[in-house]
Design a protein around this motif. Structure first.
Motif, PDB file in Angstrom:
ATOM      1  N   TRP A   1       0.782  -1.236   0.000  1.00 13.46           N
ATOM      2  CA  TRP A   1       0.000   0.000   0.000  1.00 13.46           C
ATOM      3  C   TRP A   1       0.816   1.289   0.000  1.00 13.46           C
ATOM      4  N   GLU A   2       2.142   1.208   0.089  1.00 10.00           N
ATOM      5  CA  GLU A   2       2.936   2.447   0.026  1.00 10.00           C
ATOM      6  C   GLU A   2       4.249   2.267  -0.731  1.00 10.00           C
TER       7      GLU A   2
ATOM      8  N   GLU B   1       4.712   3.026  -3.993  1.00 18.34           N
ATOM      9  CA  GLU B   1       4.895   3.969  -5.098  1.00 18.34           C
ATOM     10  C   GLU B   1       5.145   5.403  -4.650  1.00 18.34           C
TER      11      GLU B   1
ATOM     12  N   ARG C   1      -0.002  10.594   3.333  1.00 16.35           N
ATOM     13  CA  ARG C   1      -0.734   9.868   2.299  1.00 16.35           C
ATOM     14  C   ARG C   1       0.261   8.964   1.579  1.00 16.35           C
TER      15      ARG C   1
ATOM     16  N   ALA D   1       0.485   5.566  -1.585  1.00 13.81           N
ATOM     17  CA  ALA D   1      -0.169   4.717  -2.581  1.00 13.81           C
ATOM     18  C   ALA D   1       0.808   3.646  -3.030  1.00 13.81           C
TER      19      ALA D   1
ATOM     20  N   SER E   1       1.163  -0.095  -5.677  1.00 15.64           N
ATOM     21  CA  SER E   1       1.037  -0.461  -7.087  1.00 15.64           C
ATOM     22  C   SER E   1      -0.231  -1.251  -7.368  1.00 15.64           C
ATOM     23  N   ASP E   2      -1.237  -1.147  -6.497  1.00 17.42           N
ATOM     24  CA  ASP E   2      -2.484  -1.852  -6.732  1.00 17.42           C
ATOM     25  C   ASP E   2      -3.177  -1.294  -7.985  1.00 17.42           C
TER      26      ASP E   2
ATOM     27  N   HIS F   1      -4.984   1.967  -7.604  1.00 15.99           N
ATOM     28  CA  HIS F   1      -4.132   3.061  -7.112  1.00 15.99           C
ATOM     29  C   HIS F   1      -4.831   3.811  -5.978  1.00 15.99           C
ATOM     30  N   ILE F   2      -5.254   3.082  -4.979  1.00 16.65           N
ATOM     31  CA  ILE F   2      -5.945   3.655  -3.833  1.00 16.65           C
ATOM     32  C   ILE F   2      -4.942   4.409  -2.959  1.00 16.65           C
ATOM     33  N   VAL F   3      -5.309   5.619  -2.561  1.00 13.56           N
ATOM     34  CA  VAL F   3      -4.474   6.425  -1.684  1.00 13.56           C
ATOM     35  C   VAL F   3      -4.928   6.172  -0.250  1.00 13.56           C
ATOM     36  N   ARG F   4      -3.971   5.852   0.598  1.00 15.46           N
ATOM     37  CA  ARG F   4      -4.264   5.523   1.992  1.00 15.46           C
ATOM     38  C   ARG F   4      -3.522   6.475   2.917  1.00 15.46           C
TER      39      ARG F   4
END
Length: 75
Positions: free
Chosen positions: A25-26, A28, A49, A51, A53-54, A57-60
């Protein structure tokens, strides 16, 4: 410039928080941190924040802590 002005300088360790290769989840990008200092705990916190490589491209949001304001650990 008056004598009360000050200059900001980038820390040599900048950026202090980087993407984690292999993280789902982080991996990129890590961006837009908000920082606060908790004097009672003796810590600096970063809410950031990130993101990976899903496909979507969901930002978490992530949270990291530091005792010196430079070397952070994710929590």
């Amino acid at each position: 410039m008056n004598s009360s002005a000050f200059r900001l300088h980038r820390h040599p360790a900048n950026p202090i928080l980087r993407p984690l290769p292999g993280s789902p989840w982080e991996s990129e990008v890590v961006t837009n941190p908000g920082a606060w200092h908790d004097a009672a705990a003796g810590k600096v916190w970063l809410l950031y924040r990130a993101a990976g490589s899903d496909a979507d491209h969901i930002v978490r949001l992530g949270l990291a802590e530091s005792r010196d304001g430079v070397h952070f650990e994710r929590v």
